[in-house]
Design a protein around this motif. Structure first.
Motif, PDB file in Angstrom:
ATOM      1  N   LYS A   1       0.838  -1.209   0.000  1.00  0.00           N
ATOM      2  CA  LYS A   1       0.000   0.000   0.000  1.00  0.00           C
ATOM      3  C   LYS A   1       0.869   1.253   0.000  1.00  0.00           C
ATOM      4  CE  LYS A   1      -3.846  -2.239   2.405  1.00  0.00           C
ATOM      5  NZ  LYS A   1      -4.583  -2.342   3.699  1.00  0.00           N
ATOM      6  N   LEU A   2       1.976   1.216   0.732  1.00  0.00           N
ATOM      7  CA  LEU A   2       2.859   2.377   0.786  1.00  0.00           C
ATOM      8  C   LEU A   2       3.576   2.592  -0.540  1.00  0.00           C
ATOM      9  CD1 LEU A   2       4.394   1.941   4.364  1.00  0.00           C
ATOM     10  CD2 LEU A   2       2.467   3.378   3.672  1.00  0.00           C
ATOM     11  N   THR A   3       4.074   1.515  -1.154  1.00  0.00           N
ATOM     12  CA  THR A   3       4.742   1.678  -2.447  1.00  0.00           C
ATOM     13  C   THR A   3       3.734   2.024  -3.539  1.00  0.00           C
ATOM     14  OG1 THR A   3       4.624  -0.712  -2.900  1.00  0.00           O
ATOM     15  CG2 THR A   3       6.629   0.121  -1.849  1.00  0.00           C
ATOM     16  N   GLY A   4       2.458   1.777  -3.268  1.00  0.00           N
ATOM     17  CA  GLY A   4       1.429   2.225  -4.201  1.00  0.00           C
ATOM     18  C   GLY A   4       1.307   3.729  -4.240  1.00  0.00           C
ATOM     19  N   LEU A   5       1.719   4.405  -3.164  1.00  0.00           N
ATOM     20  CA  LEU A   5       1.716   5.864  -3.138  1.00  0.00           C
ATOM     21  C   LEU A   5       2.894   6.417  -3.920  1.00  0.00           C
ATOM     22  CD1 LEU A   5       0.850   6.507   0.627  1.00  0.00           C
ATOM     23  CD2 LEU A   5      -0.710   6.308  -1.316  1.00  0.00           C
ATOM     24  N   VAL A   6       4.042   5.786  -3.779  1.00  0.00           N
ATOM     25  CA  VAL A   6       5.227   6.170  -4.550  1.00  0.00           C
ATOM     26  C   VAL A   6       6.138   4.941  -4.640  1.00  0.00           C
ATOM     27  CG1 VAL A   6       6.354   7.096  -2.467  1.00  0.00           C
ATOM     28  CG2 VAL A   6       7.204   7.715  -4.741  1.00  0.00           C
ATOM     29  N   ALA A   7       6.470   4.563  -5.864  1.00  0.00           N
ATOM     30  CA  ALA A   7       7.358   3.420  -6.082  1.00  0.00           C
ATOM     31  C   ALA A   7       8.799   3.870  -5.871  1.00  0.00           C
ATOM     32  CB  ALA A   7       7.175   2.866  -7.487  1.00  0.00           C
ATOM     33  N   PRO A   8       9.541   3.235  -4.984  1.00  0.00           N
ATOM     34  CA  PRO A   8      10.914   3.683  -4.713  1.00  0.00           C
ATOM     35  C   PRO A   8      11.866   3.376  -5.859  1.00  0.00           C
ATOM     36  CG  PRO A   8      10.411   1.701  -3.461  1.00  0.00           C
ATOM     37  CD  PRO A   8       9.135   2.120  -4.109  1.00  0.00           C
ATOM     38  N   ASP A   9      12.838   4.253  -6.030  1.00  0.00           N
ATOM     39  CA  ASP A   9      13.925   4.010  -6.977  1.00  0.00           C
ATOM     40  C   ASP A   9      14.969   3.086  -6.362  1.00  0.00           C
ATOM     41  OD1 ASP A   9      13.103   5.987  -9.100  1.00  0.00           O
ATOM     42  OD2 ASP A   9      13.287   7.317  -7.369  1.00  0.00           O
ATOM     43  N   VAL A  10      15.060   3.105  -5.043  1.00  0.00           N
ATOM     44  CA  VAL A  10      15.978   2.238  -4.305  1.00  0.00           C
ATOM     45  C   VAL A  10      15.200   1.635  -3.144  1.00  0.00           C
ATOM     46  CG1 VAL A  10      18.150   2.082  -3.028  1.00  0.00           C
ATOM     47  CG2 VAL A  10      17.920   3.755  -4.890  1.00  0.00           C
ATOM     48  N   SER A  11      15.202   0.305  -3.048  1.00  0.00           N
ATOM     49  CA  SER A  11      14.524  -0.396  -1.957  1.00  0.00           C
ATOM     50  C   SER A  11      15.552  -1.097  -1.091  1.00  0.00           C
ATOM     51  CB  SER A  11      13.532  -1.432  -2.513  1.00  0.00           C
ATOM     52  OG  SER A  11      12.428  -0.807  -3.121  1.00  0.00           O
TER      53      SER A  11
END
Length: 413
Positions: A133-143
């Protein structure tokens, strides 16, 4: 936050505007489910907050590198180290403290401005699906995934489920993104299979892309070490306490590399870190005693790391003030007993506050105390110069009250 008109905000969050919707604002409006003196009203404030945060970051996405950080422990310390690394070359916004849930992360995102180049987001998890749900708000460039431990076992049920929940950060990578994984943790290293995007690893393992070598602790357990990649190596001395901070630093350096920051720049920035409060804070007490305040949270792995740190600090007597570790599920009693046993080999005295299995595990070195007030009374009557006191428990135990009492009104023999 970037300037937005009230009308644009209302459109994004599904709210209404009373008055001039063309007015450009950065703060004076309310996302609430009932009318107030300020203009915007929505049916679901949480959903509206998330939608607004996603909208703001989307406006900045072409110039913004987003880094997500998760793990069962050390999330906040590593986030703080990474913020130091990234803020050295460019303006950086990072999570304050541990505001890492469905409300805290959007609030961090909303602090981004036109000047921001790096956005560091700590991501917590209690249930499978939380990080998605959180990555649905913004997909990270680095995880960045640090470890899979026992925190939140009562919610997730098993380490396998915890690994699944943490792995959602890898699966949520933006196109062209990079996963940064702990080479020393088999469950994290296995997350390589969750993505076809590039992977960088960190740790002490020989095959780690950013490797920690030659860790040495000074008299206050502050680590010096070398970070090495295939192309470079750099010495680092941290102002933090605990050997485990070297691993956290390697994670921050690896994430920095993935974001375009060289190893030399990262190594120079790491010693400038300032940790969030109650994370192995070393404080001098009146009369010559030393306090190691790690009272923000606790699980078995972080408790062992804190006890190792206590044992490494020079002192006449080492006192471990330990409280409950919450959310461990059915294995809680056994885990508390095991930490009590471990503490007995790292401390001269173990004050078990409201945790009888801890006292049972520590055996003859244990003092069982009912509550924080009793712990403060015991310490004030017996603490002497050159003693070192560790305070460690889950947040719900509020052992920060013990640390605060010692620093505000220390009474040493």
């Amino acid at each position: 936050m970037i300037p937005l008109s009230l009308g644009e905000i209302a459109t994004v969050v599904g709210g209404t505007v009373e008055g001039d919707g063309a007015v450009t604002v950065t703060a004076p409006a309310v996302l609430g489910s009932r009318p107030t003196a300020l203009p915007t009203v929505v049916e679901d404030a949480k959903t509206a907050l998330q939608a607004l945060a996603a909208h703001v970051v989307a406006q900045l996405r072409d110039r913004l590198t987003v880094v997500g950080v998760t793990g069962s422990r050390s999330k906040t310390s590593t986030k703080d180290l990474l913020a130091a690394v990234l803020s050295s070359p460019a303006p950086t916004i990072a999570t304050i403290g541990s505001l890492n849930n469905e409300l805290g992360m959007p609030l961090t995102m909303l602090r981004s401005t036109e000047a921001t180049r790096f956005l560091v987001l700590e991501m917590g998890v209690r249930r499978i699906g939380d990080i998605s749900k959180l990555t649905g708000l913004v997909a990270p460039d680095v995880s960045v995934v640090l470890n899979v431990g026992q925190a939140h076992l009562s919610h997730l049920g098993s380490r396998e489920a915890i690994a699944q929940a943490k792995g959602e950060l890898v699966q949520g990578l933006a196109p062209g993104g990079t996963a940064v994984l702990n080479a020393d943790d088999p469950r994290v290293a296995a997350m390589r299979s969750l993505t076809d995007r590039p992977v960088l690893t960190f740790g002490q393992a020989e095959h780690a892309d950013v490797r920690v070598l030659d860790v040495v602790l000074d008299r206050l357990a502050r680590p010096s070490f070398t970070l090495r990649t295939a192309a470079a190596c750099a010495p680092v001395t941290l102002p933090l306490v605990g050997a485990h901070q070297a691993l956290n630093a390697s994670a921050a350096a690896a994430a920095g590399l993935a974001a375009g920051v060289s190893l030399d720049v990262a190594a120079a920035a790491l010693p400038t870190v300032s940790l969030s409060k109650w994370r192995l804070e070393l404080r001098d007490l009146a009369g010559g005693a030393t306090l190691l305040d790690d009272s923000f949270n606790a699980d078995p792995d972080s408790s062992r790391a804190a006890l190792d740190t206590l044992a490494a600090i020079e002192g006449k007597r080492r006192i471990a003030v330990l409280g409950e570790m919450l959310e461990l599920g059915a294995d809680s009693e056994a885990q508390h007993h095991a930490i009590g046993e471990y503490a007995a080999f790292r401390a001269d005295v173990v004050l078990a506050v409201g945790a009888r299995p801890l006292a049972d595990g520590a055996g003859e070195r244990a003092v069982a105390l009912a509550d924080n007030a009793a712990a403060v009374e015991w310490l004030r009557g017996r603490l002497t110069a050159d003693d070192v006191v560790l305070v460690k428990a889950s947040r719900g135990a509020r052992l920060d009250e013990v640390a605060t009492a010692l620093t505000s009104r220390p009474h040493l023999r």
